[in-house]
Design an enzyme around this catalytic site. Sequence first.
Site, PDB file in Angstrom:
ATOM      1  N   HIS A  85      32.277  80.019  -1.478  1.00 51.86           N
ATOM      2  CA  HIS A  85      32.198  78.763  -2.242  1.00 51.86           C
ATOM      3  C   HIS A  85      32.646  77.596  -1.359  1.00 51.86           C
ATOM      4  CE1 HIS A  85      32.842  75.666  -5.210  1.00 51.86           C
ATOM      5  NE2 HIS A  85      32.116  76.387  -6.044  1.00 51.86           N
ATOM      6  N   GLU A 146      24.377  75.788  -3.841  1.00 47.70           N
ATOM      7  CA  GLU A 146      25.140  74.703  -4.468  1.00 47.70           C
ATOM      8  C   GLU A 146      25.300  73.544  -3.486  1.00 47.70           C
ATOM      9  OE1 GLU A 146      27.985  76.374  -7.694  1.00 47.70           O
ATOM     10  OE2 GLU A 146      28.873  76.829  -5.760  1.00 47.70           O
TER      11      GLU A 146
HETATM   12  P1  PGA Z   1      30.254  72.293 -11.337  1.00 47.91           P
HETATM   13  O1  PGA Z   1      30.727  73.452 -10.325  1.00 47.91           O
HETATM   14  O2  PGA Z   1      29.350  72.958 -12.342  1.00 47.91           O
HETATM   15  O3  PGA Z   1      31.531  71.785 -11.945  1.00 47.91           O
HETATM   16  O4  PGA Z   1      29.535  71.286 -10.542  1.00 47.91           O
HETATM   17  C1  PGA Z   1      29.858  74.453  -9.883  1.00 47.91           C
HETATM   18  C2  PGA Z   1      30.548  75.328  -8.878  1.00 47.91           C
HETATM   19  O5  PGA Z   1      31.381  74.815  -8.109  1.00 47.91           O
HETATM   20  O6  PGA Z   1      30.296  76.544  -8.824  1.00 47.91           O
END
Ligand code: PGA
Length: 222
Positions: A85, A146
Amino acid sequence: MKLIAANLKANLTPDSTNTYLKTLESTLKTKVLVFPNIASLKANTFINIELGTQDAYPVKNGAFTGTIGSEVLTSLSIKTLLLGHSEMRARGDSLIKEKFSFYKDLGYKIIFCIGEDSNILDKKGFLGTQLKDCDLDYENLVIAYEPIWAIGSGKSATLEDINSTYKMLKTLGAKKILYGGSVNETNGKDIYSITDGLLIGGFSLDPLKFASLANELDSISL
Ligand code: PGA
């Protein structure tokens, strides 16, 4: 099968996580993955919720202050790891490759996060390099794309962008790809329809809203 996952990050206490999971479990009509903070991990005994860990060290146990190893996870029947992440990478997680290989050997489902920030010009090159730390042929691998700027910003990537990145990642060998970054009840359905699922942070903290989105997505994907 598509996947819906909640990343609770450093939110909730062991007690409020219990309440959260109870509410979620009783409202869900479909299966979801939930990553509580490590102190709030508990035995994986739910029906519609599968618990996973936000991090783990690539060891069984031992002198590794500040983390947990596979022994703790096995005792809780946890077999899913969130890895790479951007919030972990930003704090200098240098063991992504080692963690992948250790938990792959144990057969864990690995949600492997990748993502570029807005200043990256060669997106394909950047994401391709991140993918080198995992084995794209591993059957229990799920990629979570992401974009860093979209995480927690309230501004998700556009559908067009997600679609083209999804296709590009497929050409790089990714087989199952989730999207994460400011997913909510408004954009969730459209993003879900063009990906293999969602990794949701902030919006997932309300168990009723999160369950209601998951139930809706499940009913349209039948
Ligand atoms: P968010 O986070 O939905 O708050 O943007 C997603 C993540 O970090 O997995």
